[in-house]
Design a protein around this motif. Structure first.
Motif, mmCIF file in Angstrom:
data_model
loop_
_atom_site.group_PDB
_atom_site.id
_atom_site.type_symbol
_atom_site.label_atom_id
_atom_site.label_comp_id
_atom_site.label_asym_id
_atom_site.label_seq_id
_atom_site.Cartn_x
_atom_site.Cartn_y
_atom_site.Cartn_z
ATOM 1 N N THR A 26 34.509 35.804 39.526
ATOM 2 C CA THR A 26 35.223 35.016 38.514
ATOM 3 C C THR A 26 36.302 35.873 37.853
ATOM 4 O OG1 THR A 26 33.516 35.558 36.892
ATOM 5 C CG2 THR A 26 33.318 33.453 38.027
ATOM 6 N N ALA A 27 36.112 37.173 37.896
ATOM 7 C CA ALA A 27 37.104 38.066 37.282
ATOM 8 C C ALA A 27 38.309 38.288 38.193
ATOM 9 C CB ALA A 27 36.458 39.407 36.942
ATOM 10 N N LEU A 28 38.195 37.834 39.413
ATOM 11 C CA LEU A 28 39.296 38.044 40.361
ATOM 12 C C LEU A 28 40.336 36.933 40.248
ATOM 13 C CD1 LEU A 28 40.265 39.896 42.725
ATOM 14 C CD2 LEU A 28 39.319 38.164 44.249
ATOM 15 N N THR A 29 41.288 37.155 39.369
ATOM 16 C CA THR A 29 42.422 36.237 39.272
ATOM 17 C C THR A 29 43.684 37.050 39.535
ATOM 18 O OG1 THR A 29 42.904 36.599 36.931
ATOM 19 C CG2 THR A 29 41.215 34.952 37.467
ATOM 20 N N MET A 30 44.711 36.379 39.962
ATOM 21 C CA MET A 30 45.947 37.088 40.253
ATOM 22 C C MET A 30 46.479 37.775 38.996
ATOM 23 S SD MET A 30 46.168 36.701 43.444
ATOM 24 C CE MET A 30 47.754 36.917 44.261
ATOM 25 N N SER A 31 46.343 37.114 37.883
ATOM 26 C CA SER A 31 46.765 37.716 36.617
ATOM 27 C C SER A 31 46.003 39.002 36.341
ATOM 28 C CB SER A 31 46.523 36.749 35.457
ATOM 29 O OG SER A 31 47.227 35.562 35.656
ATOM 30 N N ALA A 32 44.707 38.942 36.545
ATOM 31 C CA ALA A 32 43.884 40.120 36.253
ATOM 32 C C ALA A 32 44.249 41.278 37.178
ATOM 33 C CB ALA A 32 42.412 39.767 36.387
ATOM 34 N N VAL A 33 44.461 40.951 38.438
ATOM 35 C CA VAL A 33 44.855 41.997 39.391
ATOM 36 C C VAL A 33 46.179 42.609 38.958
ATOM 37 C CG1 VAL A 33 45.531 42.470 41.758
ATOM 38 C CG2 VAL A 33 43.635 40.916 41.300
#
Lengths: 223, 223
Positions: free
Chosen positions: A42-49
DNA sequence: ATTACTAAATGAATGACGTTCATTTACTAG
DNA sequence: CTAGTAAATGAACGTCATTCATTTAGTAAT
């Protein structure tokens, strides 16, 4: 597969040293995997990356086509952790047991990749192909009929993926709750399994793996 | 499980005929399943469901807590299609083969439900529990040690789910593409499997299912 | 009938996301 | 110095699921 040559025959750019740029595939993949390791999928978002790399989300798209592709990169790295070394050193049965256990353990932590992998062409990943080569070599050395090797591998893999999914289930998944009472055989079986003290998913994996390998060996026609 | 009675002892609303309203669980679930059947799981959006029912998306939330819950409703209906009747009429081995085949066939068309189900408490679904009862009864009648029944069922289920995912893969999934050449054993095995003309996923499922059942029966200690 | 209550539907709004695109930045080669 | 170009930016977009204040319309009680 080459496009038609340059009309003028003029020499084109040759080298192309890395054109500066903060990002590349390795960096993005590693940062993504790190995110997953710490916060799950769930923490894998493009924003987070992007944030982890100190870059804006859109910058990622100069290097990766889509989030799907990014997940394929992760999958490759993860897959690389599967230990298939035993095929070179141990008899088939034991090698399969070790390989499968390692394979499952790794994908328990990466369950969201499973629906992806199961459907992914293997062609893009040399390291995964290498793994298959080692496994196939193990079967061959054990004298298996060629045509039965792929189905056997796929069958074990299917079981591994299913088991990895199963292992993410809550412990009380089979609790009949309010619907107890008219399901005596099931409840009896449930109580007996619980009484063993074994983790249910683990128990099923070991039971199933042993059974499948036993069965494959028993049913196999050798070459 | 009853809440404390009304303090005054006054009679409360008794009946509560359906309070009008266009929607209810059955309607929503059926409409959703219809959408899935015609357009796959990408077609299953809350908007689309609402539209199919001639209602606004937010109206759905008076009846269902979330899309996840909606998918659980679908899962129940789908699960109901699994044929476990053979356990009452056939020896365990054949009953397992039929049950598993029916189970897999159904979930090939509902692969997106698999990650959900694998993790879902069974308590909410009486019909699913009934299926487990029939399967467990089959094992019991065949004389199985109680504590081995659940692990055996879970193992087969894991294989079924993995196989259903696998069956959605493209046919050429194992094509080594540009990475061919240094993987002789694998390529040989691949060619041999192809030469049989069998569908690879189907082949693996049959091979694996037979193996697992053979192995379970071989390894089982009877009561 | 009038009133109060309540389940249910509405439509506008929100907040995540993934993704696109015109534009700018900065490095490299001729 | 001049192109040329890979790569980064930031402001959009579109699609979703989901929330919420408000309206609608039945039902039960007075």
């Amino acid at each position: 597969m080459q496009e038609s040559a340059t009309p003028g025959g003029a020499p084109r750019r040759r080298v192309g040293r890395p054109r500066s740029g903060v990002l590349d595939r390795e960096l993005i993949a590693r940062a993504s995997l790190k995110l997953v390791t710490s916060g799950g999928y769930t923490a894998l978002t493009m924003s987070a990356v992007a944030k982890a790399l100190g870059v804006s989300p859109s910058a990622l798209y100069n290097h990766v086509e889509s989030k799907q592709e990014l997940m394929q990169w992760i999958q490759e790295i993860v897959m690389d952790g599967v230990d298939s070394s035993a095929f070179a050193t141990h008899p088939l049965e034991q090698a399969l047991l070790r390989w499968a256990a390692s394979y499952r353990d790794i994908f328990v932590d990466h369950a969201p990749l499973i629906p992806l992998i199961a459907v992914l062409p293997v062609s893009g990943s040399p390291r995964t192909l290498q793994m298959y080569e080692e496994v196939a070599a193990g079967f061959t050395r054990a004298g298996w009929k060629q045509s039965q090797i792929i189905p056997s591998i796929v069958a074990i893999e299917s079981f591994i993926f299913g088991s990895a999914l199963d292992a993410t289930a809550p412990l009380d998944i089979f609790d009949p709750g309010a619907n107890a009472g008219n399901i005596p055989h099931f409840e009896g079986a449930l109580a007996a399994q619980r009484a063993t003290g074994n983790n249910s998913a683990e128990d099923a994996f070991i039971t199933g793996l042993r059974a499948m390998i036993t069965g494959l060996l028993a049913n196999a026609e050798l070459d």
